[in-house]
Design an enzyme around this catalytic site. Structure first.
Site, PDB file in Angstrom:
ATOM      1  CG  HIS A 155      19.296   1.565  -0.320  1.00 44.76           C
ATOM      2  ND1 HIS A 155      17.905   0.600  -0.489  1.00 44.76           N
ATOM      3  CD2 HIS A 155      18.906   2.997  -0.105  1.00 44.76           C
ATOM      4  CE1 HIS A 155      17.260   1.505  -0.851  1.00 44.76           C
ATOM      5  NE2 HIS A 155      17.436   2.347  -0.799  1.00 44.76           N
ATOM      6  NE  ARG A 230      -6.385 -10.681  15.071  1.00 41.40           N
ATOM      7  CZ  ARG A 230      -7.605 -10.078  16.451  1.00 41.40           C
ATOM      8  NH1 ARG A 230      -6.661  -9.777  16.738  1.00 41.40           N
ATOM      9  NH2 ARG A 230      -8.533 -10.212  15.884  1.00 41.40           N
ATOM     10  CB  CYS A 277      -5.139 -12.626  10.158  1.00 44.38           C
ATOM     11  SG  CYS A 277      -6.937 -12.259  11.498  1.00 44.38           S
TER      12      CYS A 277
END
Length: 569
Positions: A155, A230, A277
């Site tokens: 782009h 997180r 995680c």
């Protein structure tokens, strides 16, 4: 004129083939047919207004012109110059000012699709149907284009900026652009950073979110804006000028470092590492049997390049030499993020991981070549490659060399695995070791569960990621289209160079294109990964079920419907 405007946009946008550096014949034919079917009056009117730009675009298409520009510093500066020129032209008009809140309301075709880029607001609703990348452009709806253009570098070209300028409807409020709103509130989360609306939010306070699965495998390096978030507490506000990192222990020296000292006193090292995680894919285990915890999908995993000082070098400078193992067993970390009582988030790792030459534990101050974003630990965080993300403590304030593990809740009473027969009435947190290295993992990022594949295409392309803890390299990903009855081997995509044995810190992306079974009405697509220790994922969740929904790594499954070719009706 609307049709001609779309032809103009389509031909210029699609003149670059992102894979082979040449024109896409189908797109060219489509553009020519659209042009031919429009009225001659419209053609003459359009040529009069856009003669030079149209001739250049159409000539480029027919000649096969166009190339993907290298995504590097030189190109970035060139694009920046082009953008400045385009914006200078655009800013001559007196357009309305919009807040980010107003922009965020326009995230669907029904409400309009708005995006922002470099402080301007664009209504791209009409362009969505023309986007060569399909409806993936809707992922940016209501937010900024910059993170997507970092992911899809094609782009960053002048003709794309010109297309975008045609859809401009206003300017973004200065305070939103600068992200320097002075929010006065008793809410401890009021100073949290802004996040991209693309993220799927699992909790707002504290903020925990993951990117949509379909973009995870589009880039080997996850852009920081899309890297899963997180957090356990509010994001602390840390002044880099006054920041201090304290190193201490019961036996040995102590050391206090400023951010500048950390950067200048120690060699800078860079690693590419995946963080995951412990609760990644918990939502699937929850479907098998109820668990407690954030309802993570497959997106609580991401990969970045991290730069900083080696923890080993800092410990040596603090006086913890080769004899440290005579009395110490662990290295503890404390963050600057705290709960209402003032207790900091913390964790620890084994000493041998911290001081080993091959441990590659970093005190990182850069992520993907830039200063750590606020959500990812600015100004300094620990990055412990090959280990559960919970030990890579963010906003690092203190390092403690100790004979004991961290006493924090997240080391002692959370992030531990238990037997499927253990429930909340019988659990003894002291009976299980804290999670460090994670098991082998893989997941399907596309197609999505419930997607529809056209039979006339005759094949399906499946993509995903695979990773294993402890530096073990993924060597194979098996994919099945029939629920695990038969298997095919996917093609792996990783870094340019093979990692040293035991130091494969980053994931492998994988892909396979397979023919559609001739009689099938539905596919159950399954994937499983194998690492170089020949660990393999289990086939179901119940044997690995645990009350917190951790270590969820059973075969990943998605079901896809096959639609008959509409042309046959």
């Amino acid at each position: 004129m609307l049709l001609l405007r779309r032809v103009h946009a389509l031909t210029r946008f699609c003149s670059v083939n992102t894979q082979r550096n040449q024109v896409a014949p189908a797109v060219t034919l489509c553009a020519v047919r659209l042009w031919s079917s429009s009225s001659s009056d419209d053609q003459r009117s359009y040529r009069s207004a856009h003669s030079l730009r149209w001739r250049r675009a159409l000539a480029g298409l027919l000649a096969g012109a166009g190339a993907v520009v290298a995504y590097g510093l030189h190109h970035h500066k060139a694009v920046q110059a082009d953008t400045t020129r385009v914006q200078t032209i655009e800013n001559t008009s007196n357009l309305p000012i919009f807040s980010q809140e107003e922009v965020t309301k326009h995230r669907s075709l029904e409400d309009g699709v708005w995006v922002t880029y470099r402080g301007s607001v664009y209504d791209i609703t009409e362009f969505v149907a023309l986007h060569p990348g399909g409806n993936k452009i809707l992922l940016a709806a209501g937010g900024a284009l910059e993170p997507f253009w970092a992911l899809y570098a094609v782009h960053n070209q002048e003709h794309v900026l010109e297309i975008l300028s045609e859809y401009k409807v206003g300017e973004l409020k200065a305070e939103d652009l600068k992200k320097q709103q002075a929010v006065t509130s008793s809410d401890p989360y009021s100073s949290d950073p802004e996040r991209h609306p693309l993220l799927h939010t699992n909790s707002l306070k504290p903020f925990n979110a993951e990117p949509p699965a379909e973009i995870l495998s589009d880039s080997y390096i996850t852009p920081s804006a899309f890297f899963f978030k997180r957090n356990h507490f509010p994001v602390p506000q840390v002044d880099p000028a006054s920041y201090q990192l304290h190193v201490e222990g019961l036996s040995g020296g102590s050391l206090t470092l400023s951010l500048e000292e950390l950067k200048t006193r120690f060699p800078k090292h860079t690693i590419t590492a995946t963080l995951q995680c412990a609760g990644n894919r918990r939502s699937e285990m929850h479907k098998a049997k109820q668990v407690k915890g954030l309802n993570w999908g497959i997106g609580a995993i991401s990969t970045a390049t991290w730069s900083g000082a080696k923890l080993r070098d800092v410990l040596l400078a603090a006086g913890y030499g080769s004899d440290v193992a005579q009395w110490a067993r662990h290295v503890q970390f404390e963050g600057l993020d705290k709960d209402v009582t003032g207790a900091a988030y913390g964790g620890s790792i084994p000493l041998n991981k911290a001081v080993g030459e091959d441990g590659d534990v970093l005190l990182a101050y850069e992520m993907n070549g830039e200063a750590l974003p606020a959500d990812h630990g600015f100004p300094v965080r620990v990055v412990v490659p090959g280990v559960v993300g919970a030990r890579s403590v963010k906003w690092l304030g203190k390092i403690i060399v100790s004979a004991e593990e961290s006493s924090s809740h997240w080391q002692q009473n959370d992030y531990k695995g238990f037997s499927p027969g253990t429930d909340w009435d019988t659990v003894d947190h002291k009976s299980a070791p804290a999670i460090q290295e994670l098991p082998v993992q893989s997941a399907i990022t596309t197609p999505a569960d419930g997607a529809v594949v056209d039979r006339s295409v005759e094949e399906v392309t499946v993509k995903g990621y695979a990773w294993s803890g402890g530096g073990r390299e993924v060597v194979r990903v098996d994919v099945s289209l029939d629920g695990g009855k038969t298997w095919q081997v996917a093609q792996l995509r990783g870094s340019e160079h093979s990692p040293p044995l035991g130091r494969a810190w980053a994931w492998k992306l994988w892909e396979i294109t397979a023919p559609l079974p001739p009689e099938a009405q539905e596919l159950e697509i399954v994937c499983k990964a194998v690492d170089n220790s020949y660990n393999v994922q289990p086939d179901t969740f119940l044997p690995i079920w645990n009350l917190r929904g951790l270590l969820s790594n059973a075969w990943h499954r998605v079901k896809v419907k096959i639609a008959e070719d509409a042309s046959e009706d």
